[in-house]
Design a protein around this motif. Structure first.
Motif, PDB file in Angstrom:
ATOM      1  N   LYS A   1       0.860  -1.173   0.003  1.00  0.00           N
ATOM      2  CA  LYS A   1       0.111   0.012  -0.127  1.00  0.00           C
ATOM      3  C   LYS A   1       0.482   1.042  -0.045  1.00  0.00           C
ATOM      4  O   LYS A   1       0.426   2.187  -0.398  1.00  0.00           O
TER       5      LYS A   1
ATOM      6  N   ARG B   1      -2.927  -6.488  -2.632  1.00  0.00           N
ATOM      7  CA  ARG B   1      -2.297  -5.537  -2.163  1.00  0.00           C
ATOM      8  C   ARG B   1      -2.039  -5.610  -0.709  1.00  0.00           C
ATOM      9  O   ARG B   1      -2.868  -5.954   0.054  1.00  0.00           O
TER      10      ARG B   1
ATOM     11  N   THR C   1      -9.290  -8.057  -6.070  1.00  0.00           N
ATOM     12  CA  THR C   1      -7.784  -7.998  -5.443  1.00  0.00           C
ATOM     13  C   THR C   1      -8.135  -8.305  -4.035  1.00  0.00           C
ATOM     14  O   THR C   1      -8.975  -8.054  -3.379  1.00  0.00           O
TER      15      THR C   1
ATOM     16  N   VAL D   1      -6.905  -7.790  -0.510  1.00  0.00           N
ATOM     17  CA  VAL D   1      -6.305  -6.725   0.474  1.00  0.00           C
ATOM     18  C   VAL D   1      -5.710  -7.558   1.779  1.00  0.00           C
ATOM     19  O   VAL D   1      -6.666  -8.290   2.456  1.00  0.00           O
TER      20      VAL D   1
ATOM     21  N   VAL E   1     -11.882  -7.193  -2.539  1.00  0.00           N
ATOM     22  CA  VAL E   1     -12.169  -5.898  -3.079  1.00  0.00           C
ATOM     23  C   VAL E   1     -12.228  -5.992  -4.813  1.00  0.00           C
ATOM     24  O   VAL E   1     -11.015  -6.049  -5.138  1.00  0.00           O
TER      25      VAL E   1
ATOM     26  N   LEU F   1     -10.024  -2.395  -6.814  1.00  0.00           N
ATOM     27  CA  LEU F   1      -9.366  -1.735  -5.847  1.00  0.00           C
ATOM     28  C   LEU F   1      -8.793  -0.499  -6.486  1.00  0.00           C
ATOM     29  O   LEU F   1      -8.376  -0.794  -7.731  1.00  0.00           O
ATOM     30  N   ASP F   2      -8.689   0.729  -5.809  1.00  0.00           N
ATOM     31  CA  ASP F   2      -8.026   1.734  -6.425  1.00  0.00           C
ATOM     32  C   ASP F   2      -8.517   2.067  -7.644  1.00  0.00           C
ATOM     33  O   ASP F   2      -8.008   2.376  -9.023  1.00  0.00           O
TER      34      ASP F   2
END
Length: 514
Positions: A316, A402, A485, A487, A495, A498-499
């Motif tokens: 992250k 991530r 993804t 996390v 998620v 993500l991002d």
């Protein structure tokens, strides 16, 4: 303890290992001829076999490099150009059993100029015992010795003397040694996973695009790969000229240049090049038209990467470590980021970057220094990883993660889940001596749980190509529709996309900088 049952006969000659802590270990196993004398600046060659039994009870020499404070290369470490050794950990008695284990080949990181397989962090005993796998770790040449491309100097010679991508040739030969010999140690040569972090992950993602690597591994794990740090012959020739200047040497003197002068010039360029041209480093794999025929990012984009399952991800807060170290390797200050974009536009006119306003819109509301950390993280690590996941998912199963977990101490230090902080959890080595302050403000119990889950996922992937083989640890495959993804945190969660705002700002086009 050593016994005759631990005498193994690989093709390179008999070696004797040791036992302890639930594992059998062979250390300092030579897999290539010493890259010295006439073999300096040349690709790896097989070693001469030996007939006598060699005790494999101590790590081999590590690649020559600068001594960095706090960077523990291992006890009693010796640096030498003769550094092409590997180490093998197996479950106790695996070499005499009938059930072959999956093999995981570790490629260490260190910005292509630092590191070794003997670092205590990479002791694989816990991973082997808990994951029921065989682990091999590899030394390869570093800095100018491994990633300097001096082939442009061959025009001054009667016969070619300098070869490109010598470090990649080291890894290829090590993987060939594993293919030919790991069965004698209880490993399955038909189930090999390469895994690496940072520069080691850069090697992994490059291997995925190299025809010479086909068949040498069957799965891949890339943790924080600097996949776009890849350069062509023209830039390599400029770096070669800068290196000769920094070393105050001619091309004729390079063949016999003292090791300490090579290392000193290497580190001079590691400071000078990213300072002069933010966002670049002097030493990395080179697109040579041979071992690396094309830009790896182009190979991924064209869905021509090797069709093996891939587990890939980033941390992250990747860039926080570089800020903390005051390293010029990643541009964080706003002015340096502006210079980086200007350099990219000038050097790579064929690459269409998204409009600057589109990119910066994803970081609105952040302080300028925080924006710098975000942009540096995303252009160096996060976005190349997402691009690779998207492209490679057309070829084989991909699992994207991530790593967000950080102890309170790391958060207080403003490091968070920064670059390389996942490594202790992957290897299960959470205590790195009295100087390690990671758990000084608590979090040890949670950290141990994070480690157990990561090891189960990583070794499940090595066993079956699926890190979610345990139904209590879901991790769906990545695809371009859901973009799932994992996390990794105190409590893991999945998620979708993500991002998303960052991805949309940077765009989905795979950018191949050279």
């Amino acid at each position: 303890m050593t016994t005759d049952t631990l005498v193994i006969h690989p093709t390179t000659g008999p070696i004797r290992g040791t036992s302890g802590g639930g594992v059998d270990v062979w250390k300092g196993v030579r897999y290539a001829a010493p890259p010295v004398g006439d073999l300096r600046w040349r690709r790896a060659r097989p070693p001469h076999p030996h007939d006598e039994v060699v005790d494999a009870d101590a790590y081999g020499a590590v690649a020559p490099q600068a001594q960095m404070p706090g960077f523990n290369l291992g006890p009693g470490v010796v640096m030498d150009e003769d550094c092409l050794f590997l180490n093998i950990w197996t479950p106790l008695g695996a070499s005499t059993g009938s059930r072959p284990r999956p093999v995981m080949v570790w490629i260490h990181g260190g910005a292509y100029v630092l590191g070794s397989s003997s670092q205590p962090l990479y002791d694989a005993a816990r991973l082997v015992v808990d994951g029921d796998v065989v682990v091999v770790s590899v030394n390869y040449r570093l800095g100018a010795f491994g990633f300097g491309d001096f082939s442009s100097l061959n025009e001054h010679l009667d016969e070619p003397r300098f070869e490109s991508n010598t470090a990649l040739s080291d890894v290829l030969l090590a993987l060939t040694w594993v293919r030919d010999n790991i069965g004698a140690f209880g490993g399955n040569p038909d189930n090999v996973t390469v895994f690496g972090e940072s520069a080691g992950a850069g090697v992994v993602t490059t291997l995925l695009t190299m025809p010479a690597a086909e068949g040498l591994f069957h799965k891949a794990i890339a943790e924080s790969s600097p996949a776009t740090s890849m350069y062509d012959h023209a830039r390599a020739a400029r770096v070669a000229a800068q290196f000769l200047e920094a070393a105050d040497a001619t091309h004729d003197e390079l063949v016999g240049l003292a090791v300490d002068r090579v290392v000193k010039a290497t580190m001079t360029l590691m400071d000078r090049v990213p300072t002069d041209t933010p966002g670049t480093i002097p030493f990395a794999p080179v697109i040579d038209g041979d071992l690396v025929p094309r830009n790896p990012m182009d190979v991924f984009r064209d869905a021509e990467s090797l069709p093996v399952p891939l587990l890939i991800g980033t941390n992250k807060d990747e860039a926080a470590l570089f800020k903390w170290m005051r390293s010029p390797m990643m541009p964080i200050a706003p002015a340096d980021i502006e210079r980086m974009f200007a350099t990219l536009a000038a050097e790579y006119p064929e690459v269409t970057l998204p409009p600057r306003a589109q990119i910066t819109s994803a970081y609105q509301g952040m302080k300028p220094k925080v924006v710098g950390l975000g942009v540096a993280r995303d252009i160096a690590f996060r976005m190349p990883t997402v691009w690779i996941a998207q492209a490679h998912s057309q070829r084989a199963p991909v699992f994207l993660y991530r790593f967000d977990w950080a102890t309170r101490m790391l958060r207080v230090l403003t490091l968070g889940a920064t670059h390389a902080t996942e490594l202790p959890y992957v290897f299960g080595n959470l205590s790195m001596g009295p100087a390690d302050i990671t758990f000084r403000l608590g979090g040890r119990k949670t950290g141990e749980a994070v480690s157990r889950r990561m090891q189960r996922r990583w070794t499940s992937f090595a066993h079956r190509g699926d890190p979610a083989a345990d139904p209590t640890l879901p991790w769906p495959r990545f695809d371009s529709a859901t973009r799932a993804t994992l996390v990794i945190d105190a409590e893991d969660r999945v998620v979708d996309d993500l991002d998303a705002e960052l991805r949309q700002a940077w765009g989905d086009e795979v950018l191949g900088f050279r």
